[in-house]
Design a protein around this motif. Sequence first.
Motif, PDB file in Angstrom:
ATOM      1  N   THR A   1     -30.820 -27.606 -34.539  1.00 30.27           N
ATOM      2  CA  THR A   1     -31.625 -27.553 -33.191  1.00 30.27           C
ATOM      3  C   THR A   1     -32.732 -26.032 -33.326  1.00 30.27           C
ATOM      4  O   THR A   1     -32.063 -25.312 -33.493  1.00 30.27           O
ATOM      5  CB  THR A   1     -29.963 -27.824 -32.524  1.00 30.27           C
ATOM      6  OG1 THR A   1     -29.935 -26.958 -32.088  1.00 30.27           O
ATOM      7  CG2 THR A   1     -28.783 -28.575 -32.514  1.00 30.27           C
TER       8      THR A   1
ATOM      9  N   SER B   1     -37.765 -24.934 -19.517  1.00 30.77           N
ATOM     10  CA  SER B   1     -36.286 -24.144 -19.753  1.00 30.77           C
ATOM     11  C   SER B   1     -36.408 -24.162 -17.619  1.00 30.77           C
ATOM     12  O   SER B   1     -35.092 -24.569 -17.110  1.00 30.77           O
ATOM     13  CB  SER B   1     -35.699 -23.348 -20.432  1.00 30.77           C
ATOM     14  OG  SER B   1     -36.498 -22.364 -20.289  1.00 30.77           O
TER      15      SER B   1
ATOM     16  N   GLU C   1     -32.203 -24.398 -30.575  1.00 38.12           N
ATOM     17  CA  GLU C   1     -30.798 -23.099 -30.142  1.00 38.12           C
ATOM     18  C   GLU C   1     -30.464 -23.256 -31.483  1.00 38.12           C
ATOM     19  O   GLU C   1     -29.131 -21.403 -31.250  1.00 38.12           O
ATOM     20  CB  GLU C   1     -29.549 -23.656 -29.054  1.00 38.12           C
ATOM     21  CG  GLU C   1     -29.634 -24.098 -27.891  1.00 38.12           C
ATOM     22  CD  GLU C   1     -30.626 -25.693 -27.481  1.00 38.12           C
ATOM     23  OE1 GLU C   1     -29.820 -26.685 -28.438  1.00 38.12           O
ATOM     24  OE2 GLU C   1     -30.902 -26.393 -27.457  1.00 38.12           O
TER      25      GLU C   1
END
Length: 198
Positions: free
Chosen positions: A68, A137, A70
């Motif tokens: 991912t 974000s 992240e």
Amino acid sequence: MAPTEHTPRQPPFRRRWSRVYRRALLVSGVVVMSAASALAQAPAATNAAGATAAASASAAMAQVEGKTIEGASFKLSSLKGKVVLVMFWSTGCAVCRDKMPELRNNYEGWAGKPFELVAVNTDTRMQDFLDYERIISRTVPLKQRFVQLWTGDAGYKDNMGKPAQLPAAFLVDKTGKVVERYVGRIPPEAWDRIADLL
């Protein structure tokens, strides 16, 4: 002497091209009819919205895996028991970016239901993807965040093939089978189909 009616004959090369042209038309007509017949007998049925419902007998098990955004490991098979919409997109695709707010709202609306959204970015440069995510974000709440993968990652692989057009989405049922495919904008009927599968 009375004039006689005269019909000029075509030169030999014109007659020959005329025959070739008629044969080409006949052959192309046969090819078109054969293709139409094959499409009519195909196991998948396409509707006007661009969705293709795969026949259950030929539905393939969806496979997507990678890291991912992240950095966590991800396998689509870990989501068995959930309905999953896998969407391929790019930051350079205006339709894709335009569709993201709708995807986020639907994702948030189905929180707590057996539904997951997986977005697979196809940008050539990861930096383009990261720049976009940095902006998102700041503005998008965590409850509207879904799994994001990048096809350029060394560990990324899938069995869905490179989409010819973006966005492209695959609807995966709770058993892990691809049941529908959408090319271009995801039609409103897709959300009804997802609700049925839940």
